[in-house]
Design a protein around this motif. Structure first.
Motif, mmCIF file in Angstrom:
data_model
loop_
_atom_site.group_PDB
_atom_site.id
_atom_site.type_symbol
_atom_site.label_atom_id
_atom_site.label_comp_id
_atom_site.label_asym_id
_atom_site.label_seq_id
_atom_site.Cartn_x
_atom_site.Cartn_y
_atom_site.Cartn_z
ATOM 1 N N LYS A 1 -10.561 1.852 2.143
ATOM 2 C CA LYS A 1 -9.751 1.144 1.138
ATOM 3 C C LYS A 1 -10.614 0.112 0.430
ATOM 4 C CE LYS A 1 -5.342 1.210 3.636
ATOM 5 N NZ LYS A 1 -4.368 0.335 4.312
ATOM 6 N N PRO A 2 -10.507 -0.121 -0.829
ATOM 7 C CA PRO A 2 -9.719 0.713 -1.752
ATOM 8 C C PRO A 2 -10.517 1.970 -2.114
ATOM 9 C CG PRO A 2 -10.660 -1.177 -2.909
ATOM 10 C CD PRO A 2 -11.106 -1.275 -1.485
ATOM 11 N N PHE A 3 -9.820 3.062 -2.358
ATOM 12 C CA PHE A 3 -10.505 4.337 -2.618
ATOM 13 C C PHE A 3 -10.255 4.760 -4.061
ATOM 14 C CE2 PHE A 3 -6.829 4.490 0.210
ATOM 15 C CZ PHE A 3 -5.853 4.793 -0.720
ATOM 16 N N ARG A 4 -11.099 5.720 -4.526
ATOM 17 C CA ARG A 4 -10.861 6.289 -5.862
ATOM 18 C C ARG A 4 -9.675 7.220 -5.764
ATOM 19 N NH1 ARG A 4 -13.853 8.871 -9.588
ATOM 20 N NH2 ARG A 4 -14.070 10.596 -8.119
ATOM 21 N N ASP A 5 -8.775 7.149 -6.735
ATOM 22 C CA ASP A 5 -7.576 7.983 -6.671
ATOM 23 C C ASP A 5 -7.936 9.460 -6.566
ATOM 24 O OD1 ASP A 5 -8.616 8.035 -9.244
ATOM 25 O OD2 ASP A 5 -6.642 8.166 -10.214
ATOM 26 N N GLN A 6 -8.998 9.871 -7.326
ATOM 27 C CA GLN A 6 -9.355 11.290 -7.342
ATOM 28 C C GLN A 6 -9.833 11.741 -5.963
ATOM 29 O OE1 GLN A 6 -8.564 13.006 -10.261
ATOM 30 N NE2 GLN A 6 -8.653 14.616 -8.692
ATOM 31 N N LEU B 1 -6.743 12.228 -3.957
ATOM 32 C CA LEU B 1 -5.953 13.392 -4.411
ATOM 33 C C LEU B 1 -6.679 14.691 -4.074
ATOM 34 C CD1 LEU B 1 -4.618 11.947 -7.779
ATOM 35 C CD2 LEU B 1 -3.370 12.253 -5.626
ATOM 36 N N VAL C 1 0.844 -1.200 0.000
ATOM 37 C CA VAL C 1 0.000 0.000 0.000
ATOM 38 C C VAL C 1 0.881 1.252 0.000
ATOM 39 C CG1 VAL C 1 -1.733 1.278 1.320
ATOM 40 C CG2 VAL C 1 -1.886 -1.209 1.145
ATOM 41 N N ALA D 1 -9.177 -0.148 5.958
ATOM 42 C CA ALA D 1 -9.728 -1.274 5.195
ATOM 43 C C ALA D 1 -11.100 -1.657 5.733
ATOM 44 C CB ALA D 1 -8.788 -2.464 5.283
ATOM 45 N N LEU E 1 1.269 6.775 -6.830
ATOM 46 C CA LEU E 1 0.130 7.609 -7.239
ATOM 47 C C LEU E 1 0.445 9.086 -7.005
ATOM 48 C CD1 LEU E 1 -2.834 7.836 -8.160
ATOM 49 C CD2 LEU E 1 -3.478 7.695 -5.735
ATOM 50 N N ALA F 1 2.228 1.770 -3.495
ATOM 51 C CA ALA F 1 1.197 2.198 -4.438
ATOM 52 C C ALA F 1 0.850 3.670 -4.215
ATOM 53 C CB ALA F 1 -0.036 1.328 -4.272
ATOM 54 N N LEU F 2 0.686 4.058 -2.939
ATOM 55 C CA LEU F 2 0.345 5.451 -2.630
ATOM 56 C C LEU F 2 1.466 6.388 -3.078
ATOM 57 C CD1 LEU F 2 -1.293 5.129 0.913
ATOM 58 C CD2 LEU F 2 -2.401 5.839 -1.222
#
Lengths: 512, 202
Positions: free
Chosen positions: B106-111, B114, B17, B85, B24, B20-21
């Motif tokens: 989790k899991p979340f939308r990237d937008q 951000l 995680v 989670a 991103l 990945a974060l």
């Protein structure tokens, strides 16, 4: 000497001779009397009833027991002499047999139930030299009863008897033995080669080896095998035998029993199936308790996959696209997706119905896998989880899933026990080490509330639980699994606080 | 609008995680620094730049919520975005009440993440400006003499010069001098401006 004188002398001689003769006769009569008395005594001392008949079925003699019997039947024995049997006892069920013996002049033995006396009697009829017959009659009710018990007992216990004479190879079977084999006692003559033919092909050589080994060593034997009956039905038998050896140490005979244990075997199989199913349910229940932790285990890599995929798109959307970062993100996606899949595979294997599959394995691997399942649960309960695997250990022969189930059960119990303990003192230790020369010891130790001594005695009992919602089967199953592996499971209190559960597993024999 | 040196801190015990974060955030040009536990983060000496913290709720040792409490107690008001989670509502309510900026499952939308980060960094930037302004005001106030501070207190309460002179036992002329000095030292454009400053100083 005159005539008169000589006459007197002659008469005197005659008298003397007559006296002598008379005393001789008296002596002979006394001897005869004594002989008759002796014979009567002998007859009377026979506990069996003795009757003699002449050729016309007239009573000519009976001994005292016979007289007693006659009186019991309401007749005067003295008045019976000279009377005809069939006039006195008309319609006796034995008439035909008796008449045949008289006609054929050959000995006959016959048993029948005699209702007026409520006894089973056996009559042995012998032709006598005067053209009649002598009947010896004994009561056989007791023997009959024992025989009936034996036959009934054999039937009820599904036990057949056999005897095998070594010298002749002759084999005797009881009726129940025939019945167990599904054979007709009248039609079949048992023999050792025939028996081997009826034995299930898969068990034949084992049985042959067991029996021949017993004969060679003049020892007892006890073995199980399956037979295939003429109708194709398979039965499970237990066969036991003892040798009989004469004074010279020579093997004379084997006497044995075969017990039909098919029902027991089936019950055992059903029990095994039920236990396996229960064990599976308990595994599922244990996993149920871990739902949140397992969700976490799966969700973490999935989160990573989704986030990496989002990042990948953004790296590709850059102008120019960052291929280095894109590739790295893609590789992480593959890795993490596989990780999630492995977690799911592990759980599926754990819940799946387990057949008995023992393999040579490292105890440590099973402990690590359980640790993977419970790490987050321990974390959520504020428990410090220590896995102490130490030096290399020998392999054990074990069913991996079952072994994991035992450890998981002990670990979840330990976490439960520490729920009420102070925050800073919740330590769960799982370790494995060598135990003696031939076993591996697994230890699960907690610092929880502990058990009171009465509970400690009962924790392995089925349906015993200290948890409000517990089924009380976890430890019972754990113990049966460990014992099924040839190990032992026990519990002891720690010096300071909490409990330590330990179990052993025998080391696997080296691979051949 | 984003300040150039802004940094996103990530605390998550799962390496996948974290990686990945990090990827991103770097893909959108954010500076990112990751930690595997709360203690590691609190030990880290942060630069004085706008920042926010992406924090996993469930962590080994110190939990996410506990770390939030520790930071608040230490007077560190870094905006926090929680990720979890298995977030339940009570947990998210607790986090939000304790001042969390956002609570994502989790899991979340990237937008979503951000956007939350953007908002948090802006929030931190504003807070920093406000903080800096308050610090400047305080420093200017510190340059006033004791008499000038007393005079300022009367002025912002709306007293006339004569009233102030009587209250402090000085002449009206002296009061006028003090007022001129006060306005200059505090860099106040008007009395109303001075009143606002006094309010900020409390």
């Amino acid at each position: 000497m005159d005539d008169a004188t000589s006459e007197v002398l002659r008469l005197r001689e005659c008298v003397d001779a007559l006296r002598t003769k008379n005393s001789e006769l008296e002596r002979t009569a006394a001897e005869m009397h004594a002989a008759v008395e002796r014979h009567e005594n002998i007859l009377d001392s026979i506990t069996d009833r003795v009757y003699a008949f002449d050729k016309d079925w007239r009573f000519t003699l009976f001994n005292k027991p016979a007289a007693r019997q006659v009186r019991e039947l309401g007749k005067d024995p003295a008045a019976l002499i000279g009377r005809i049997m069939w006039d006195e006892f008309p319609g006796a069920p034995i008439e035909e047999v008796f008449r045949a013996a008289m006609r054929d002049r050959s000995p006959v033995a016959h048993e029948h139930y005699y209702a007026p006396l409520n006894e089973w009697v056996e009559n042995r009829i012998f032709p006598s030299s005067d053209g009649g017959v002598i009947v010896l009659q004994s009561y056989v009710t007791r023997r009959k009863r024992i025989e009936a018990y034996f036959t009934e007992g054999q039937k009820l216990s599904r036990t057949g008897s056999w005897a095998w004479t070594v010298a002749t190879g002759e084999l005797f079977w009881s009726d129940e033995h025939f019945r167990i084999f599904g054979l007709d006692p009248q039609a079949e003559r048992p023999s050792y080669p025939a028996v081997l033919q009826w034995v299930h092909p898969d068990d034949r050589s084992a049985l042959q080896m067991a029996f021949e080994h017993a004969v060679r060593t003049k020892g007892e034997y006890d073995t199980e095998c399956r037979i295939v009956r003429p109708d194709g039905e398979v039965r499970y038998l237990r066969s036991l035998a003892r040798p009989f050896v004469n004074g010279g140490g020579q093997l004379i005979e084997y006497v044995g029993s075969v017990i039909d244990i098919t029902e027991r075997k089936r019950a055992e199989e059903e029990l095994h199936t039920a236990q396996a199913e229960l064990a599976r349910i308990m595994r599922a229940t244990a996993l149920g308790e871990l739902t949140a932790s397992i969700a976490h285990e799966v969700n973490q890599p999935l989160t990573a996959v989704v986030t990496n995929a989002h990042a990948l798109l953004r790296w590709l959307d850059l102008d120019p696209a960052d291929l280095y970062e894109s590739r790295a993100a893609t590789e992480r996606i593959i890795r993490d997706a596989n990780r999630a899949s492995a977690v799911i595979a592990r759980i599926r294997a754990f819940v799946k119905r387990g057949d008995d599959r023992k393999t040579r394995m490292q105890v440590k691997d099973a402990l690590r896998e359980v640790a993977g399942l419970v790490r987050h649960e321990a974390l959520a309960q504020g428990v410090i989880f220590r896995l102490e695997l130490g030096a290399a250990l020998p392999l054990v022969l074990a069913d991996r899933i079952e072994l994991q189930q035992v450890v998981l059960n002990l670990v979840l119990n330990a976490i439960d026990a520490m729920r009420a303990a102070p925050d800073d003192a919740r330590v769960l230790t799982v370790s494995a080490e060598k135990y003696g020369v031939d076993a591996v010891l697994v230890t699960v130790s907690d610092t929880g509330v502990g058990l009171d001594p009465r509970q400690r005695d009962r924790v392995f009992d089925a349906f015993f639980t200290t948890k409000p919602a517990g089924m009380g089967m976890g430890l019972a199953i754990a113990r049966s699994i460990v014992e099924g592996h040839g190990g032992r499971l026990w519990v002891a209190p720690n010096d300071d606080r909490g409990e330590t559960f330990q179990f052993t597993l025998p080391i696997a024999a080296p691979a051949s | 609008m984003r300040p150039p040196a802004a940094t996103v801190f990530v605390v998550d015990d799962d390496e996948s995680v974290r990686e990945a974060l990090s990827s991103l955030m770097r893909s959108v040009g954010l500076r990112v620094k990751t930690f595997s536990c709360g203690a590691e983060f609190t030990r880290y000496e942060r630069e004085d730049v706008p920042a926010c913290l992406v924090l996993d709720v469930r962590l080994p040792g110190v939990s996410g919520l506990e770390l939030q409490r520790q930071l608040t107690e230490a007077g560190t008001d870094i905006p926090i975005i929680f990720v979890t989670a298995h977030g339940d509502i009570p947990m998210s309510v607790r986090a939000m009440k304790a001042g969390a900026m956002e609570f994502l499952s989790k899991p979340f939308r990237d937008q979503d993440l951000l956007d939350a980060i953007e908002k948090a960094l802006e929030h931190d930037e504003c807070a920093r400006i406000a903080h800096a302004q308050a610090a400047g005001l305080r420093a200017r106030y510190e340059t006033l003499t004791l008499r000038e501070r007393e005079a300022m207190a009367c002025v912002v309460r709306g007293r006339l010069n004569k009233q102030t002179a009587d209250e402090l036992g000085i002449t009206e002329i002296t009061v006028k001098v003090h007022r001129r000095h006060i306005m200059a030292k505090m860099q106040a454009k008007s009395v109303a401006d001075l009143v606002r400053m006094a309010e900020k100083l409390g």
